[in-house]
Scaffold this active site. Sequence first.
Site, PDB file in Angstrom:
ATOM      1  N   GLU A  35       0.746  -1.271   0.108  1.00 26.90           N
ATOM      2  CA  GLU A  35       0.104   0.027  -0.008  1.00 26.90           C
ATOM      3  C   GLU A  35       0.924   1.311  -0.051  1.00 26.90           C
ATOM      4  N   ARG A  37      -0.086   4.840   0.283  1.00 32.33           N
ATOM      5  CA  ARG A  37      -0.604   5.690   1.184  1.00 32.33           C
ATOM      6  C   ARG A  37      -0.046   5.352   2.708  1.00 32.33           C
ATOM      7  N   LEU A  40      -3.682   2.343   5.904  1.00 32.19           N
ATOM      8  CA  LEU A  40      -4.332   1.241   5.018  1.00 32.19           C
ATOM      9  C   LEU A  40      -5.940   1.521   5.359  1.00 32.19           C
ATOM     10  N   GLY A  41      -6.449   0.750   4.120  1.00 36.48           N
ATOM     11  CA  GLY A  41      -8.010   0.976   4.234  1.00 36.48           C
ATOM     12  C   GLY A  41      -8.687   1.612   2.757  1.00 36.48           C
ATOM     13  N   CYS A  44     -11.968   3.964   0.491  1.00 35.26           N
ATOM     14  CA  CYS A  44     -13.280   3.868   1.390  1.00 35.26           C
ATOM     15  C   CYS A  44     -13.069   4.587   2.894  1.00 35.26           C
ATOM     16  N   GLU A 203     -26.252  18.433 -14.301  1.00 38.41           N
ATOM     17  CA  GLU A 203     -26.042  17.020 -14.544  1.00 38.41           C
ATOM     18  C   GLU A 203     -26.314  16.818 -16.154  1.00 38.41           C
ATOM     19  N   GLY A 272     -17.826  10.573 -11.964  1.00 36.26           N
ATOM     20  CA  GLY A 272     -17.354   8.975 -11.878  1.00 36.26           C
ATOM     21  C   GLY A 272     -15.910   8.816 -11.557  1.00 36.26           C
ATOM     22  N   ALA A 321     -17.846  -0.653  -1.996  1.00 38.80           N
ATOM     23  CA  ALA A 321     -16.781  -1.147  -1.060  1.00 38.80           C
ATOM     24  C   ALA A 321     -17.293  -2.659  -0.489  1.00 38.80           C
ATOM     25  N   HIS A 444     -43.169  -4.341  14.918  1.00 41.97           N
ATOM     26  CA  HIS A 444     -43.730  -3.421  14.937  1.00 41.97           C
ATOM     27  C   HIS A 444     -43.389  -2.361  16.135  1.00 41.97           C
TER      28      HIS A 444
HETATM   29  P1  FAD Z   1      -9.529   1.437  -3.203  1.00 41.24           P
HETATM   30  O1  FAD Z   1     -10.400   1.559  -1.926  1.00 41.24           O
HETATM   31  O2  FAD Z   1      -9.733   2.468  -4.048  1.00 41.24           O
HETATM   32  O3  FAD Z   1      -8.147   0.840  -2.532  1.00 41.24           O
HETATM   33  C1  FAD Z   1      -7.014   0.625  -3.487  1.00 41.24           C
HETATM   34  C2  FAD Z   1      -5.899   1.159  -2.752  1.00 41.24           C
HETATM   35  O4  FAD Z   1      -4.747   0.678  -3.478  1.00 41.24           O
HETATM   36  C3  FAD Z   1      -5.416   2.663  -2.353  1.00 41.24           C
HETATM   37  O5  FAD Z   1      -5.383   2.767  -1.116  1.00 41.24           O
HETATM   38  C4  FAD Z   1      -4.163   3.069  -3.264  1.00 41.24           C
HETATM   39  O6  FAD Z   1      -3.594   4.047  -2.646  1.00 41.24           O
HETATM   40  C5  FAD Z   1      -3.496   1.666  -3.304  1.00 41.24           C
HETATM   41  N1  FAD Z   1      -2.851   1.599  -4.647  1.00 41.24           N
HETATM   42  C6  FAD Z   1      -3.280   1.621  -5.878  1.00 41.24           C
HETATM   43  N2  FAD Z   1      -2.249   1.462  -6.704  1.00 41.24           N
HETATM   44  C7  FAD Z   1      -1.362   1.026  -5.882  1.00 41.24           C
HETATM   45  C8  FAD Z   1       0.215   0.582  -6.217  1.00 41.24           C
HETATM   46  N3  FAD Z   1       0.693   0.671  -7.528  1.00 41.24           N
HETATM   47  N4  FAD Z   1       0.851   0.265  -5.131  1.00 41.24           N
HETATM   48  C9  FAD Z   1       0.331   0.285  -3.943  1.00 41.24           C
HETATM   49  N5  FAD Z   1      -0.763   0.541  -3.644  1.00 41.24           N
HETATM   50  C10 FAD Z   1      -1.747   1.158  -4.614  1.00 41.24           C
HETATM   51  N6  FAD Z   1     -18.731   2.654  -1.490  1.00 41.24           N
HETATM   52  C11 FAD Z   1     -19.540   2.239  -0.908  1.00 41.24           C
HETATM   53  O7  FAD Z   1     -20.080   1.046  -0.938  1.00 41.24           O
HETATM   54  N7  FAD Z   1     -20.441   2.904   0.237  1.00 41.24           N
HETATM   55  C12 FAD Z   1     -20.115   4.154   0.184  1.00 41.24           C
HETATM   56  O8  FAD Z   1     -20.882   4.733   1.191  1.00 41.24           O
HETATM   57  C13 FAD Z   1     -19.070   4.813  -0.578  1.00 41.24           C
HETATM   58  N8  FAD Z   1     -18.786   6.115  -0.205  1.00 41.24           N
HETATM   59  C14 FAD Z   1     -17.853   6.620  -1.125  1.00 41.24           C
HETATM   60  C15 FAD Z   1     -17.600   7.900  -1.112  1.00 41.24           C
HETATM   61  C16 FAD Z   1     -16.446   8.820  -2.010  1.00 41.24           C
HETATM   62  C17 FAD Z   1     -16.513  10.089  -1.589  1.00 41.24           C
HETATM   63  C18 FAD Z   1     -15.879   7.795  -2.708  1.00 41.24           C
HETATM   64  C19 FAD Z   1     -14.729   8.492  -3.392  1.00 41.24           C
HETATM   65  C20 FAD Z   1     -16.257   6.496  -2.720  1.00 41.24           C
HETATM   66  C21 FAD Z   1     -17.055   5.845  -2.034  1.00 41.24           C
HETATM   67  N9  FAD Z   1     -17.247   4.637  -2.332  1.00 41.24           N
HETATM   68  C22 FAD Z   1     -18.416   3.831  -1.325  1.00 41.24           C
HETATM   69  C23 FAD Z   1     -16.828   3.695  -3.219  1.00 41.24           C
HETATM   70  C24 FAD Z   1     -15.806   2.717  -2.399  1.00 41.24           C
HETATM   71  O9  FAD Z   1     -14.582   3.864  -1.818  1.00 41.24           O
HETATM   72  C25 FAD Z   1     -14.953   2.013  -3.438  1.00 41.24           C
HETATM   73  O10 FAD Z   1     -15.895   1.123  -4.259  1.00 41.24           O
HETATM   74  C26 FAD Z   1     -13.810   1.115  -2.585  1.00 41.24           C
HETATM   75  O11 FAD Z   1     -13.136   1.839  -1.849  1.00 41.24           O
HETATM   76  C27 FAD Z   1     -13.265   0.063  -3.721  1.00 41.24           C
HETATM   77  O12 FAD Z   1     -12.345  -0.658  -2.939  1.00 41.24           O
HETATM   78  P2  FAD Z   1     -11.109  -1.306  -3.518  1.00 41.24           P
HETATM   79  O13 FAD Z   1     -10.217  -2.212  -2.554  1.00 41.24           O
HETATM   80  O14 FAD Z   1     -11.388  -1.610  -4.964  1.00 41.24           O
HETATM   81  O15 FAD Z   1     -10.089   0.082  -4.008  1.00 41.24           O
HETATM   82  P1  NAI Z   2     -21.550   8.401 -10.811  1.00 43.18           P
HETATM   83  O1  NAI Z   2     -21.348   7.538 -11.747  1.00 43.18           O
HETATM   84  O2  NAI Z   2     -22.326   7.905  -9.479  1.00 43.18           O
HETATM   85  O3  NAI Z   2     -22.182   9.769 -11.136  1.00 43.18           O
HETATM   86  C1  NAI Z   2     -21.663  10.481 -11.965  1.00 43.18           C
HETATM   87  C2  NAI Z   2     -22.557  11.570 -12.730  1.00 43.18           C
HETATM   88  O4  NAI Z   2     -21.966  12.502 -13.430  1.00 43.18           O
HETATM   89  C3  NAI Z   2     -23.666  10.876 -13.710  1.00 43.18           C
HETATM   90  O5  NAI Z   2     -25.169  11.179 -13.411  1.00 43.18           O
HETATM   91  C4  NAI Z   2     -23.344  11.340 -15.036  1.00 43.18           C
HETATM   92  O6  NAI Z   2     -24.595  11.460 -15.949  1.00 43.18           O
HETATM   93  C5  NAI Z   2     -22.752  12.786 -14.701  1.00 43.18           C
HETATM   94  N1  NAI Z   2     -21.995  13.242 -15.689  1.00 43.18           N
HETATM   95  C6  NAI Z   2     -20.918  12.533 -16.464  1.00 43.18           C
HETATM   96  N2  NAI Z   2     -20.254  13.437 -17.077  1.00 43.18           N
HETATM   97  C7  NAI Z   2     -20.766  14.621 -16.896  1.00 43.18           C
HETATM   98  C8  NAI Z   2     -20.482  15.979 -17.400  1.00 43.18           C
HETATM   99  N3  NAI Z   2     -19.402  16.167 -18.259  1.00 43.18           N
HETATM  100  N4  NAI Z   2     -21.214  17.069 -16.917  1.00 43.18           N
HETATM  101  C9  NAI Z   2     -22.118  16.808 -15.919  1.00 43.18           C
HETATM  102  N5  NAI Z   2     -22.712  15.615 -15.448  1.00 43.18           N
HETATM  103  C10 NAI Z   2     -22.047  14.687 -15.717  1.00 43.18           C
HETATM  104  O7  NAI Z   2     -20.001   9.049 -10.059  1.00 43.18           O
HETATM  105  P2  NAI Z   2     -19.719   9.679  -8.708  1.00 43.18           P
HETATM  106  O8  NAI Z   2     -20.834  10.277  -8.029  1.00 43.18           O
HETATM  107  O9  NAI Z   2     -18.472  10.570  -9.249  1.00 43.18           O
HETATM  108  O10 NAI Z   2     -19.154   8.315  -7.920  1.00 43.18           O
HETATM  109  C11 NAI Z   2     -18.169   7.334  -8.534  1.00 43.18           C
HETATM  110  C12 NAI Z   2     -18.448   6.116  -7.814  1.00 43.18           C
HETATM  111  O11 NAI Z   2     -18.226   6.245  -6.456  1.00 43.18           O
HETATM  112  C13 NAI Z   2     -19.725   5.665  -8.124  1.00 43.18           C
HETATM  113  O12 NAI Z   2     -19.472   4.585  -9.006  1.00 43.18           O
HETATM  114  C14 NAI Z   2     -20.303   4.916  -6.750  1.00 43.18           C
HETATM  115  O13 NAI Z   2     -20.385   3.614  -6.914  1.00 43.18           O
HETATM  116  C15 NAI Z   2     -19.194   5.182  -5.939  1.00 43.18           C
HETATM  117  N6  NAI Z   2     -19.763   5.719  -4.880  1.00 43.18           N
HETATM  118  C16 NAI Z   2     -20.627   5.124  -3.796  1.00 43.18           C
HETATM  119  C17 NAI Z   2     -21.142   5.625  -2.836  1.00 43.18           C
HETATM  120  C18 NAI Z   2     -22.181   4.918  -2.067  1.00 43.18           C
HETATM  121  O14 NAI Z   2     -22.187   3.689  -2.159  1.00 43.18           O
HETATM  122  N7  NAI Z   2     -22.883   5.381  -1.184  1.00 43.18           N
HETATM  123  C19 NAI Z   2     -20.923   7.074  -2.327  1.00 43.18           C
HETATM  124  C20 NAI Z   2     -19.940   7.682  -3.157  1.00 43.18           C
HETATM  125  C21 NAI Z   2     -19.450   7.290  -4.343  1.00 43.18           C
END
Ligand code: FAD
Ligand code: NAI
Length: 465
Positions: A35, A37, A40-41, A44, A203, A272, A321, A444
Amino acid sequence: MADYDFDVLVIGSGPGGYVAAIRAAQLGLKTACIESRETLGGTCLNVGCIPSKAMLHASELFEEAASGKLAKLGIKGSVTLDLETMHAQRRDAVKGLTGGIEYLFKKNKVEWIKGRGAFTGADTVAVGDKSYRARNIVIATGSSVTPLPGITVDNDSQIIVDSTGALELAKVPGHMIVIGGGVIGLELGSVWKRLGAKVTVVEYLDMILPGMDSEIRKESLKVFKKQGIEFKLSTKVTGASVEGGKAMLSVEPSAGGDTEIIEADVVLVSIGRRPNTDGLALDKAGLAVNGRGQVEIDHDFSTSVPGIWAIGDVVPGPMLAHKAEDEGIAVAENIAGLTGIVNHDIIPSVVYTMPEIAGVGLTEEQAKERGEIKVGKFPMMANSRAKTNHEGDGMVKVIADAKTDRVLGVWIIASLGGTMIAQAAQAMEFGGTSEDIAYTCHAHPTHSEALKEAAMAVQGKPIHI
Ligand code: FAD
Ligand code: NAI
């Protein structure tokens, strides 16, 4: 072990990678996780699920007090926002949980190799000047923000930011523009709206939350509008500049037309995320990415190169996640010679706004394409607990096969939707019917009774509407 350093070498310690590493170690395999970073973690725990939920929780409590909602319950007194303390509790949550993974690594004897990994062969990965050879390598490198051409994100400036920057804003913006009405935009837009910002979501499509059931998307939009969030749908952003500490955003109709300039204190780019493979030197391992930058896998998470596996956001499928975690367990079990399976048809998704928006399985549109269906709905306003708690916004919708009654999809807008969706997923995983849910005794008064009533509505016989 012959000349292998490890049985399993995981690259990335997000929910996919750390879970894979722990399960592999539990199964007796000598395991390490690379890792880069400082903690860890992954995304997410550090900058995603956890810090965003910490801010969502705190901002919701603030808004309840500041808007007078609590006063209506007889809880009076003025409140002030101490944003610094709110950020501190967010950082504490992250510190506690990322430290927890470090503890679990030690407990399970997973070695943490600190630094960036890059393939130097099909079974070797270099980190700095050291090289490690492993019998199995799991790519779990996750994803990062998709950039918007013509717009430069600079989190330090706190003007044009991505989700990481939007979690760290030192003051509440007067006007925040969110580009993208997806999950991140709506969650983080809600945080700053509740704390006092005017929020405008721009959007590209004609509706928010792509991928979800269309009725749920439309209902959600109504709820967010009622909360005061403004929307510019079917609108594309064509550029942005920073002038005098403000962002000037040029937007025009998605179909083309006149350009409009909107001024904002903060712009959040959330259009995205894309898989992380830069610098991994996949070619040295004999691997390539597909057109979407993802590492292709088979049903057992193996790649085209024997001994190399991939999971989480870096592979096709929803970027969630819990999906990454389940894949982490399954890949470790497959490596150990067991049978690790993830049912990708039943992955719940939740938007943690208030109310929460949750779904699992097919949308009504997808289900109709496959055959005849029955749909049952129940409004949260008719659920006694939700109504008592002043949480009447939302609905539950159950979609079942017309012939077999098997549940094909469940969609929920409700304050506790994220928790309620688990029982729908479980029923579906067990091959349950709407009748099974309707005849299961639910406590309930609970919000979950709304799911039971929606299932009863599929049968045509709900009691409370
Ligand atoms: P990641 O969590 O992205 O972890 C990958 C790790 O690999 C990173 O720490 C990175 O530093 C490390 N890494 C990358 N390349 C290398 C390398 N070459 N060498 C060493 N280390 C490396 N999902 C949900 O289900 N619920 C939520 O509420 C939710 N909220 C979110 C809110 C935000 C703002 C964001 C951005 C995402 C959210 N997600 C949520 C999405 C979720 O965070 C991801 O789907 C999830 O973290 C993916 O897990 P992963 O293990 O695939 O990768
Ligand atoms: P997203 O894919 O959910 O939404 C992106 C939005 O941007 C879409 O509605 C798309 O039509 C729009 N868009 C794309 N290009 C655009 C443009 N040029 N101008 C205006 N709108 C545009 O992506 P988001 O919100 O960035 O999240 C990324 C990922 O992180 C998601 O795939 C999601 O699964 C994950 N995530 C999950 C969470 C959860 O489970 N609660 C919380 C936050 C993120």
